[in-house]
Design a protein around this motif. Structure first.
Motif, PDB file in Angstrom:
ATOM      1  N   ALA A  25       0.830  -1.202   0.000  1.00  0.00           N
ATOM      2  CA  ALA A  25       0.000   0.000   0.000  1.00  0.00           C
ATOM      3  C   ALA A  25       0.867   1.254   0.000  1.00  0.00           C
ATOM      4  N   VAL A  26       1.932   1.213   0.836  1.00  0.00           N
ATOM      5  CA  VAL A  26       2.811   2.382   0.916  1.00  0.00           C
ATOM      6  C   VAL A  26       3.521   2.604  -0.419  1.00  0.00           C
ATOM      7  N   VAL A  27       4.095   1.523  -0.960  1.00  0.00           N
ATOM      8  CA  VAL A  27       4.851   1.632  -2.211  1.00  0.00           C
ATOM      9  C   VAL A  27       3.954   2.163  -3.331  1.00  0.00           C
ATOM     10  N   VAL A  28       2.737   1.616  -3.399  1.00  0.00           N
ATOM     11  CA  VAL A  28       1.818   2.052  -4.448  1.00  0.00           C
ATOM     12  C   VAL A  28       1.451   3.528  -4.259  1.00  0.00           C
ATOM     13  N   ALA A  29       1.237   3.910  -2.992  1.00  0.00           N
ATOM     14  CA  ALA A  29       0.872   5.298  -2.735  1.00  0.00           C
ATOM     15  C   ALA A  29       1.990   6.246  -3.174  1.00  0.00           C
ATOM     16  N   VAL A  30       3.241   5.827  -2.863  1.00  0.00           N
ATOM     17  CA  VAL A  30       4.371   6.699  -3.211  1.00  0.00           C
ATOM     18  C   VAL A  30       4.598   6.729  -4.722  1.00  0.00           C
ATOM     19  N   THR A  31       4.723   5.558  -5.325  1.00  0.00           N
ATOM     20  CA  THR A  31       4.983   5.544  -6.771  1.00  0.00           C
ATOM     21  C   THR A  31       3.803   6.149  -7.527  1.00  0.00           C
ATOM     22  N   GLY A  32       2.602   6.023  -6.963  1.00  0.00           N
ATOM     23  CA  GLY A  32       1.424   6.580  -7.612  1.00  0.00           C
ATOM     24  C   GLY A  32       1.542   8.076  -7.847  1.00  0.00           C
ATOM     25  N   LEU A  33       2.320   8.735  -6.979  1.00  0.00           N
ATOM     26  CA  LEU A  33       2.506  10.177  -7.130  1.00  0.00           C
ATOM     27  C   LEU A  33       3.233  10.513  -8.425  1.00  0.00           C
ATOM     28  N   PHE A  34       4.055   9.565  -8.895  1.00  0.00           N
ATOM     29  CA  PHE A  34       4.942   9.858 -10.018  1.00  0.00           C
ATOM     30  C   PHE A  34       4.388   9.431 -11.372  1.00  0.00           C
ATOM     31  N   VAL A  35       3.228   8.761 -11.366  1.00  0.00           N
ATOM     32  CA  VAL A  35       2.697   8.272 -12.632  1.00  0.00           C
ATOM     33  C   VAL A  35       1.321   8.864 -12.893  1.00  0.00           C
ATOM     34  N   GLY A  36       0.756   8.504 -14.019  1.00  0.00           N
ATOM     35  CA  GLY A  36      -0.551   9.024 -14.391  1.00  0.00           C
ATOM     36  C   GLY A  36      -0.498  10.538 -14.478  1.00  0.00           C
ATOM     37  N   GLU A  37      -1.444  11.175 -13.817  1.00  0.00           N
ATOM     38  CA  GLU A  37      -1.487  12.627 -13.825  1.00  0.00           C
ATOM     39  C   GLU A  37      -0.211  13.220 -13.233  1.00  0.00           C
ATOM     40  N   GLY A  38       0.372  12.454 -12.308  1.00  0.00           N
ATOM     41  CA  GLY A  38       1.543  12.961 -11.596  1.00  0.00           C
ATOM     42  C   GLY A  38       2.844  12.752 -12.344  1.00  0.00           C
ATOM     43  N   TRP A  39       2.763  12.440 -13.616  1.00  0.00           N
ATOM     44  CA  TRP A  39       3.982  12.128 -14.354  1.00  0.00           C
ATOM     45  C   TRP A  39       4.913  13.337 -14.437  1.00  0.00           C
ATOM     46  N   HIS A  40       4.331  14.529 -14.293  1.00  0.00           N
ATOM     47  CA  HIS A  40       5.166  15.732 -14.328  1.00  0.00           C
ATOM     48  C   HIS A  40       6.157  15.772 -13.177  1.00  0.00           C
ATOM     49  N   LEU A  41       5.810  15.067 -12.090  1.00  0.00           N
ATOM     50  CA  LEU A  41       6.726  14.971 -10.952  1.00  0.00           C
ATOM     51  C   LEU A  41       7.981  14.206 -11.377  1.00  0.00           C
ATOM     52  N   THR A  42       7.769  13.121 -12.112  1.00  0.00           N
ATOM     53  CA  THR A  42       8.905  12.358 -12.635  1.00  0.00           C
ATOM     54  C   THR A  42       9.738  13.231 -13.555  1.00  0.00           C
ATOM     55  N   LEU A  43       9.024  13.962 -14.406  1.00  0.00           N
ATOM     56  CA  LEU A  43       9.710  14.827 -15.352  1.00  0.00           C
ATOM     57  C   LEU A  43      10.564  15.850 -14.615  1.00  0.00           C
ATOM     58  N   GLY A  44       9.985  16.445 -13.578  1.00  0.00           N
ATOM     59  CA  GLY A  44      10.709  17.439 -12.785  1.00  0.00           C
ATOM     60  C   GLY A  44      11.958  16.844 -12.163  1.00  0.00           C
ATOM     61  N   ALA A  45      11.814  15.643 -11.602  1.00  0.00           N
ATOM     62  CA  ALA A  45      12.955  14.990 -10.955  1.00  0.00           C
ATOM     63  C   ALA A  45      14.047  14.697 -11.984  1.00  0.00           C
ATOM     64  N   LEU A  46      13.618  14.159 -13.110  1.00  0.00           N
ATOM     65  CA  LEU A  46      14.558  13.848 -14.195  1.00  0.00           C
ATOM     66  C   LEU A  46      15.313  15.114 -14.625  1.00  0.00           C
ATOM     67  N   PHE A  47      14.569  16.179 -14.737  1.00  0.00           N
ATOM     68  CA  PHE A  47      15.132  17.448 -15.159  1.00  0.00           C
ATOM     69  C   PHE A  47      16.182  17.947 -14.168  1.00  0.00           C
ATOM     70  N   MET A  48      15.844  17.838 -12.868  1.00  0.00           N
ATOM     71  CA  MET A  48      16.793  18.289 -11.847  1.00  0.00           C
ATOM     72  C   MET A  48      18.077  17.484 -11.919  1.00  0.00           C
TER      73      MET A  48
END
Ligand SMILES: Nc1ncnc2c1ncn2[C@@H]1O[C@H](COP(=O)(O)OP(=O)(O)OP(=O)(O)O)[C@@H](O)[C@H]1O
Ligand SMILES: [Mg+2]
Lengths: 381, 253
Positions: free
Chosen positions: A318-341
């Motif tokens: 549940a924890v892992v899904v909740a955390v990774t969930g932030l980075f995918v779907g609508e939240g993919w921009h978070l991944t993009l931001g991290a990658l960019f940094m």
């Protein structure tokens, strides 16, 4: 590293052309070889290549290039509505209109440099975005977006033959511009765009732009009136954006104001920096990677994640899904931001710079093994 | 006296309360080398800044061959034939040395941007040859494909000089062209400057190194606290007590 020579440039051009045309083949193993995505690679590649002509050569960072993308789309859709479903006039109008718009915005914004220039361009783009939603509704059709309708005049098409049933599709002399034909049309545009960019980089004009970036003070005491040169670069890159925008409409004939939003302007900045500012192939690479990962990451949802992490104990899952969930779907921009940094901090020259470092590491190692000194100064290309 | 090429009259430059230049009158004769010397902070660089349009004087005018320079932008001033070497080298660090020299050569031809796009896209060959010629003259040929930012301070100065010379200016302004150079390089620069004098180029040179000044100057103006306190042939200036005083005992002279 080698000094650019006409011969090397032709090789680069040939490799680029082959790589683009063969994209449906070599991208198949990573699941990216379907027309919709391939079209996006080509279109955003054009957008980024054009952006790089301004940012990479002159160092002027525009935060408003999405405005030109939007203008290109609207102009293309209007061409479909009023004249013909043939894509050539649409692409032409999109490019030219974006160019005219760029003359206007560039003329004002280029009175300032550095951060003030960026803010001016951002302000203009946001203004265009808001206008598209409000006052300009008759042209843009506001929130709904501009679409084809059955009542469109389409004077050229209708003069030649009676309108058929249902909405028509975009075409190039009878070939329907969706799916693979659509991709190949965009690919040809991309190759032309890349070729022009290469010529600009190698021309004295490109050298002047680089000199402006390098030392504007020296440039003015050297007798250069820098502003017209900057304006030309700005307009060219605006036209690239307009071309990209019109191609978006070619592959899917509707245009919405959100295409002009600042996030779209920011995206092309990311693409260029990720791939390598001021390099020839970097922006294309950056555009491809961002569109590819956007496609993958935004497709994930919690159910898929639960599937992936099913092997974990329930609580942890549940924890892992909740955390990774932030980075995918609508939240993919978070991944993009991290990658960019990560890129900006560890590889400020972008991916092309990374590749260059790896290459020179191996070259040096093999030279050393053959007893050749490697401490001579290296010529930069 | 020969023809006056640069005429500075009643120029005044104020920075807040500081009078950096007060009522400067200076005539530069065509074809001559005119040295401006004076202690640190005397206003020498400020005077050049006024001449090239970096600063607009509070009062007074600068005329160059009958055209008024005051009020013109730096690029316009360069276009009429005035080039400048800066106190801290202004080059294009990211470009190669050859490109550094090609850019001003292009500027001389197309800098005003008269939409002769054809001209700036082609005709590169001739520009390249001109640039290589000047580099050879200044002994920078070997390094021509290196990035300019990697040069030593002295070589950067020499490069900047090359960037000015490729334009064949009518008037060359040099702000401490040998600062940071070794003795050997200094002598070499003196040789170069002597050679271009033979071609009739007028020069204004600011210099602290008296060896350089006395090797080159036809005339010297001494600036102290924003005023010209002495002017004349090198030998007259050397013996002038006011000058000795300005230099605190005059040990340098
Ligand atoms: N842009 C400026 N703003 C404010 N003060 C300035 C400016 N430029 C120069 N000054 C001041 O004007 C005075 C003259 O400076 P200037 O650089 O002309 O001296 P200089 O004779 O070239 O000295 P040096 O031999 O050290 O180069 C100095 O007191 C300096 O601090
Ligand atoms: Mg000074």
């Amino acid at each position: 590293m080698s000094i650019p020579s006409p011969r090397n440039d032709w090789i680069l051009m040939a490799v680029f052309t082959a790589a683009v045309l063969a994209m449906p083949v070599w991208l198949a193993p990573i699941g990216a070889a379907y027309p919709d995505l391939l079209q996006k690679f080509a279109i955003f590649g054009i957008f980024a290549i054009g952006f790089n002509i301004l940012f990479g050569l002159t160092g002027y960072l525009s935060f408003g290039h999405a405005a030109f993308l939007g203008v290109g789309s609207y102009a293309a859709v209007w061409s479909f509505k009023l004249l013909t479903m043939n894509v050539l006039p649409a692409v032409l109008f999109g490019t030219v209109l974006a160019g005219l718009f760029a003359v206007l915005i560039g003329f004002v914004s280029l009175r300032r440099s550095g951060i003030y220039f960026s803010i001016l361009t951002l302000a203009f783009a946001q203004m265009s975005y808001n206008l598209a939603y409000s006052v300009l509704t008759p042209i843009t059709n506001g929130e709904t977006g501009l679409q084809l309708t059955l009542q469109d005049p389409r004077v050229i098409d209708n003069a030649i033959s009676a309108p058929g049933e249902g909405l028509p599709w975009t075409e190039l002399f009878g070939i329907k511009m969706s799916g693979y034909p659509g991709f190949y049309f965009c690919a040809v545009m991309l190759i032309i765009a890349f070729f022009i960019s290469l010529r600009i980089f190698r021309s004295p004009f490109g050298m002047m732009l680089l000199a402006i970036k390098s030392n504007q003070t020296r440039m003015s005491y050297t007798g250069f009136n820098t502003r017209p040169y900057l304006l030309v670069a700005f307009v060219i890159s605006g036209m690239y954006a307009g071309l990209a925008g019109s191609l978006l409409a070619v592959t899917d004939p509707l245009a919405g104001a959100e295409r002009m939003q600042w996030t779209a302007s920011g995206e092309v900045v990311l693409m260029t920096i990720l791939g390598g500012v001021g390099t020839l192939v970097g922006p294309m690479l950056g555009a491809g990677i961002i569109k590819y990962f956007e496609n993958i990451f935004s497709a994930y949802n919690d159910q898929i994640l639960h599937g992936i992490f099913a092997a974990l104990p329930d609580g942890i899952e549940a924890v892992v899904v909740a955390v990774t969930g932030l980075f995918v779907g609508e939240g993919w921009h978070l991944t993009l931001g991290a990658l960019f940094m990560i890129i900006v901090i560890f590889l400020p020259g972008g991916l092309v710079e990374g590749a260059r470092r790896i290459k020179s590491f191996f070259v040096r190692r093999s030279l050393r093994r053959h007893g050749i000194r490697t401490d001579q100064p290296v010529t930069r290309v | 006296m020969g023809k006056i090429i640069l005429d500075v009259s009643d120029v005044q430059m104020r920075f807040g309360g500081l009078m950096a230049l007060s009522d400067i009158n200076l005539q530069i004769e065509e074809g001559k080398t005119h040295a401006i010397i004076g202690p640190n902070g005397a206003g020498k660089s400020t005077l050049l800044n006024v001449c090239v349009g970096r600063l607009q004087p509070n009062h007074g005018t600068v005329m160059f061959e009958g055209t008024t320079l005051t009020g013109k932008t730096p690029y316009e001033i360069n276009q009429v034939g005035v080039a400048r070497v800066f106190q801290t080298p202004e080059i294009f660090p990211e470009l190669t040395i050859l490109q550094n020299v090609m850019v001003p050569a292009f500027a001389k031809r197309d800098g005003t941007f008269r939409f002769n796009a054809g001209g700036s896209l082609f005709g590169e060959r001739q520009i390249r040859e001109e640039a290589e010629h000047v580099l050879e003259d200044l002994g920078l040929t070997e390094q021509r494909h290196h990035v300019a930012g990697s040069l030593s301070r002295g070589d950067k100065r020499r490069l900047e000089l090359a960037m000015c010379l490729v334009q064949h200016p009518r008037l060359l302004l040099l702000d401490e062209p040998t600062a940071g150079m070794s003795r050997a390089d200094t002598n070499r620069t003196i040789e170069i400057l002597k050679r271009i004098k033979e071609r009739g180029m007028t020069k204004v040179i600011i210099e602290h190194d008296m060896h350089v000044v006395f090797s080159l100057a036809d005339k010297i103006s001494v600036l102290a606290q924003g005023r010209i306190i002495a002017e004349g042939a090198p030998d007259d200036v050397r013996g002038n007590p006011k000058v000795q005083e300005a230099y605190l005992g005059g040990a340098h002279l």
